[in-house]
Design a protein around this motif. Structure first.
Motif, PDB file in Angstrom:
ATOM      1  N   ASP A  39       0.857  -1.184   0.000  1.00 20.20           N
ATOM      2  CA  ASP A  39       0.000   0.000   0.000  1.00 20.20           C
ATOM      3  C   ASP A  39       0.899   1.243   0.000  1.00 20.20           C
ATOM      4  OD1 ASP A  39      -1.633   2.196   0.614  1.00 20.20           O
ATOM      5  OD2 ASP A  39      -2.870   1.043   2.011  1.00 20.20           O
ATOM      6  N   PRO A  40       0.985   1.934  -1.134  1.00 19.44           N
ATOM      7  CA  PRO A  40       1.862   3.112  -1.195  1.00 19.44           C
ATOM      8  C   PRO A  40       1.549   4.153  -0.123  1.00 19.44           C
ATOM      9  CG  PRO A  40       1.128   2.509  -3.392  1.00 19.44           C
ATOM     10  CD  PRO A  40       0.343   1.659  -2.427  1.00 19.44           C
ATOM     11  N   ASP A  41       0.278   4.316   0.244  1.00 20.58           N
ATOM     12  CA  ASP A  41      -0.075   5.307   1.262  1.00 20.58           C
ATOM     13  C   ASP A  41       0.487   4.943   2.628  1.00 20.58           C
ATOM     14  OD1 ASP A  41      -1.486   7.022  -0.470  1.00 20.58           O
ATOM     15  OD2 ASP A  41      -3.268   5.751  -0.317  1.00 20.58           O
ATOM     16  N   VAL A  42       0.573   3.666   2.935  1.00 19.66           N
ATOM     17  CA  VAL A  42       1.190   3.218   4.187  1.00 19.66           C
ATOM     18  C   VAL A  42       2.693   3.453   4.124  1.00 19.66           C
ATOM     19  CG1 VAL A  42       1.726   1.171   5.582  1.00 19.66           C
ATOM     20  CG2 VAL A  42      -0.609   1.541   4.748  1.00 19.66           C
ATOM     21  N   CYS A  43       3.297   3.081   3.025  1.00 25.95           N
ATOM     22  CA  CYS A  43       4.758   3.139   2.905  1.00 25.95           C
ATOM     23  C   CYS A  43       5.312   4.556   2.939  1.00 25.95           C
ATOM     24  CB  CYS A  43       5.197   2.429   1.633  1.00 25.95           C
ATOM     25  SG  CYS A  43       4.897   0.655   1.709  1.00 25.95           S
ATOM     26  N   VAL A  44       4.647   5.500   2.279  1.00 27.85           N
ATOM     27  CA  VAL A  44       5.237   6.839   2.165  1.00 27.85           C
ATOM     28  C   VAL A  44       5.254   7.608   3.482  1.00 27.85           C
ATOM     29  CG1 VAL A  44       4.730   7.046  -0.291  1.00 27.85           C
ATOM     30  CG2 VAL A  44       3.114   7.977   1.374  1.00 27.85           C
ATOM     31  N   ARG A  45       4.584   7.131   4.483  1.00 31.48           N
ATOM     32  CA  ARG A  45       4.550   7.830   5.782  1.00 31.48           C
ATOM     33  C   ARG A  45       5.914   7.936   6.440  1.00 31.48           C
ATOM     34  NH1 ARG A  45      -0.594   4.485   7.989  1.00 31.48           N
ATOM     35  NH2 ARG A  45      -2.130   5.381   6.583  1.00 31.48           N
ATOM     36  N   VAL A  46       6.858   7.094   6.035  1.00 33.66           N
ATOM     37  CA  VAL A  46       8.166   7.095   6.698  1.00 33.66           C
ATOM     38  C   VAL A  46       9.221   7.888   5.944  1.00 33.66           C
ATOM     39  CG1 VAL A  46       7.683   4.869   7.791  1.00 33.66           C
ATOM     40  CG2 VAL A  46       8.972   4.943   5.650  1.00 33.66           C
ATOM     41  N   TYR A  47       8.836   8.537   4.836  1.00 29.21           N
ATOM     42  CA  TYR A  47       9.780   9.297   4.029  1.00 29.21           C
ATOM     43  C   TYR A  47       9.548  10.789   4.197  1.00 29.21           C
ATOM     44  CZ  TYR A  47      10.169   4.697   1.998  1.00 29.21           C
ATOM     45  OH  TYR A  47      10.336   3.344   1.846  1.00 29.21           O
ATOM     46  N   PHE A  59      14.824   7.545 -10.370  1.00 31.32           N
ATOM     47  CA  PHE A  59      15.334   8.465  -9.361  1.00 31.32           C
ATOM     48  C   PHE A  59      14.212   9.357  -8.830  1.00 31.32           C
ATOM     49  CE2 PHE A  59      18.726   7.113 -12.060  1.00 31.32           C
ATOM     50  CZ  PHE A  59      19.807   6.959 -11.218  1.00 31.32           C
ATOM     51  N   PRO A  60      13.199   8.766  -8.164  1.00 31.01           N
ATOM     52  CA  PRO A  60      12.111   9.607  -7.665  1.00 31.01           C
ATOM     53  C   PRO A  60      12.596  10.569  -6.581  1.00 31.01           C
ATOM     54  CG  PRO A  60      11.734   7.282  -7.116  1.00 31.01           C
ATOM     55  CD  PRO A  60      13.006   7.360  -7.881  1.00 31.01           C
ATOM     56  N   VAL A  61      12.057  11.775  -6.610  1.00 32.88           N
ATOM     57  CA  VAL A  61      12.355  12.791  -5.599  1.00 32.88           C
ATOM     58  C   VAL A  61      11.034  13.270  -5.034  1.00 32.88           C
ATOM     59  CG1 VAL A  61      13.327  15.068  -5.145  1.00 32.88           C
ATOM     60  CG2 VAL A  61      14.481  13.503  -6.746  1.00 32.88           C
ATOM     61  N   GLY A  62      10.885  13.154  -3.720  1.00 34.02           N
ATOM     62  CA  GLY A  62       9.681  13.616  -3.047  1.00 34.02           C
ATOM     63  C   GLY A  62       8.699  12.493  -2.771  1.00 34.02           C
ATOM     64  N   ARG A  63       7.942  12.687  -1.715  1.00 34.30           N
ATOM     65  CA  ARG A  63       6.987  11.674  -1.258  1.00 34.30           C
ATOM     66  C   ARG A  63       5.963  11.315  -2.331  1.00 34.30           C
ATOM     67  NH1 ARG A  63       4.966  13.901   3.579  1.00 34.30           N
ATOM     68  NH2 ARG A  63       6.735  13.042   4.698  1.00 34.30           N
ATOM     69  N   GLU A  64       5.465  12.295  -3.063  1.00 33.01           N
ATOM     70  CA  GLU A  64       4.447  11.998  -4.080  1.00 33.01           C
ATOM     71  C   GLU A  64       5.038  11.195  -5.235  1.00 33.01           C
ATOM     72  OE1 GLU A  64       1.238  12.202  -3.526  1.00 33.01           O
ATOM     73  OE2 GLU A  64       1.828  12.990  -1.575  1.00 33.01           O
ATOM     74  N   ALA A  65       6.268  11.467  -5.623  1.00 31.96           N
ATOM     75  CA  ALA A  65       6.927  10.683  -6.668  1.00 31.96           C
ATOM     76  C   ALA A  65       7.158   9.251  -6.196  1.00 31.96           C
ATOM     77  CB  ALA A  65       8.237  11.336  -7.079  1.00 31.96           C
ATOM     78  N   MET A 126      12.953   8.832   6.567  1.00 31.30           N
ATOM     79  CA  MET A 126      14.017   8.530   5.621  1.00 31.30           C
ATOM     80  C   MET A 126      14.173   9.678   4.615  1.00 31.30           C
ATOM     81  SD  MET A 126      14.553   5.145   3.234  1.00 31.30           S
ATOM     82  CE  MET A 126      14.122   4.029   4.555  1.00 31.30           C
ATOM     83  N   THR A 127      15.386  10.205   4.546  1.00 28.87           N
ATOM     84  CA  THR A 127      15.680  11.291   3.611  1.00 28.87           C
ATOM     85  C   THR A 127      16.257  10.778   2.296  1.00 28.87           C
ATOM     86  OG1 THR A 127      17.929  11.622   4.453  1.00 28.87           O
ATOM     87  CG2 THR A 127      16.159  12.882   5.513  1.00 28.87           C
ATOM     88  N   HIS A 128      16.960   9.636   2.345  1.00 29.04           N
ATOM     89  CA  HIS A 128      17.605   9.065   1.161  1.00 29.04           C
ATOM     90  C   HIS A 128      17.445   7.544   1.172  1.00 29.04           C
ATOM     91  CE1 HIS A 128      19.636  12.934   1.468  1.00 29.04           C
ATOM     92  NE2 HIS A 128      19.914  12.810   0.180  1.00 29.04           N
ATOM     93  N   ARG A 129      17.229   6.991  -0.020  1.00 25.89           N
ATOM     94  CA  ARG A 129      17.182   5.531  -0.203  1.00 25.89           C
ATOM     95  C   ARG A 129      17.870   5.228  -1.525  1.00 25.89           C
ATOM     96  NH1 ARG A 129      13.953   2.226  -3.352  1.00 25.89           N
ATOM     97  NH2 ARG A 129      13.892   0.058  -2.661  1.00 25.89           N
ATOM     98  N   HIS A 130      18.950   4.459  -1.470  1.00 22.18           N
ATOM     99  CA  HIS A 130      19.688   4.045  -2.659  1.00 22.18           C
ATOM    100  C   HIS A 130      19.600   2.522  -2.728  1.00 22.18           C
ATOM    101  CE1 HIS A 130      21.323   8.074  -2.969  1.00 22.18           C
ATOM    102  NE2 HIS A 130      21.565   8.002  -1.675  1.00 22.18           N
ATOM    103  N   ALA A 131      18.982   1.989  -3.784  1.00 21.37           N
ATOM    104  CA  ALA A 131      18.769   0.555  -3.911  1.00 21.37           C
ATOM    105  C   ALA A 131      19.438   0.016  -5.166  1.00 21.37           C
ATOM    106  CB  ALA A 131      17.277   0.252  -3.952  1.00 21.37           C
ATOM    107  N   SER A 132      20.062  -1.136  -5.018  1.00 23.52           N
ATOM    108  CA  SER A 132      20.602  -1.904  -6.144  1.00 23.52           C
ATOM    109  C   SER A 132      19.915  -3.258  -6.106  1.00 23.52           C
ATOM    110  CB  SER A 132      22.115  -2.081  -6.008  1.00 23.52           C
ATOM    111  OG  SER A 132      22.744  -0.819  -6.050  1.00 23.52           O
TER     112      SER A 132
END
Length: 164
Positions: A39-47, A59-65, A126-132
């Motif tokens: 659920d994107p709405d649940v997940c974005v609460r921590v960013y 390279f999304p920037v911002g909670r809405e992206a 969370m301010t930054h997330r870098h995933a490989s």
């Protein structure tokens, strides 16, 4: 933005930095649980509102992206089940390894393996997330993440116990 929504989005998200192994492990499990809701709405609460990501070639920037990214992700990655494991932590950063299983709309199964580097603000957002991430095609019979959709049960083995 409504006042209630703004309050929810700006409240602290414990545990907060600086992280010790125990608090970082709780943070990692909380992230796993949220992502397993799909659920994107649940997940974005921590960013943070201006969170910056690198996820594969996006390279999304911002909670809405990020919200839009997650909605696209879970529309494509069906029956998604994720396990995250703490790799290391120091101060306001956490490194995680993870694997998730999913199938596409043609019924082809995958196990995706990856690493994430996270940075948090003082409120625990969370301010930054870098995933490989790498995708490994698997047969349905090779699946290891067999719990019902949703939160991984506490007694289900983690990545190390599964040999992943």
């Amino acid at each position: 933005m409504s006042v209630l929504r703004e309050m929810v989005m700006t409240e602290a998200r414990p545990p907060v930095p600086p992280f010790a192994v125990e608090s970082a492990t709780k943070k990692v499990r909380g992230a796993e649980d949220a992502w397993n809701t799909r659920d994107p709405d649940v997940c974005v609460r921590v960013y943070t509102e201006d969170t910056r990501w690198r996820n594969r070639a996006e390279f999304p920037v911002g909670r809405e992206a990020v919200r839009a990214f997650l909605a696209r992700k879970w529309a494509r990655e069906l029956d998604y089940r994720l396990i995250k494991e703490l790799w290391c932590t120091a101060g306001d950063v956490i490194a995680v390894r993870f694997a998730y299983e999913w199938h596409d709309d043609s019924g082809h199964w995958y196990r995706s393996h990856g690493n994430e580097n996270w940075r948090f603000d003082a409120a625990g957002l969370m301010t930054h997330r870098h995933a490989s991430i790498n995708d490994q095609p698997i047969r349905q019979a090779e699946r290891k993440f067999l719990w019902p959709l949703g939160r991984r049960p506490d007694d289900h083995p983690g990545l190390s116990e599964l040999g992943l």
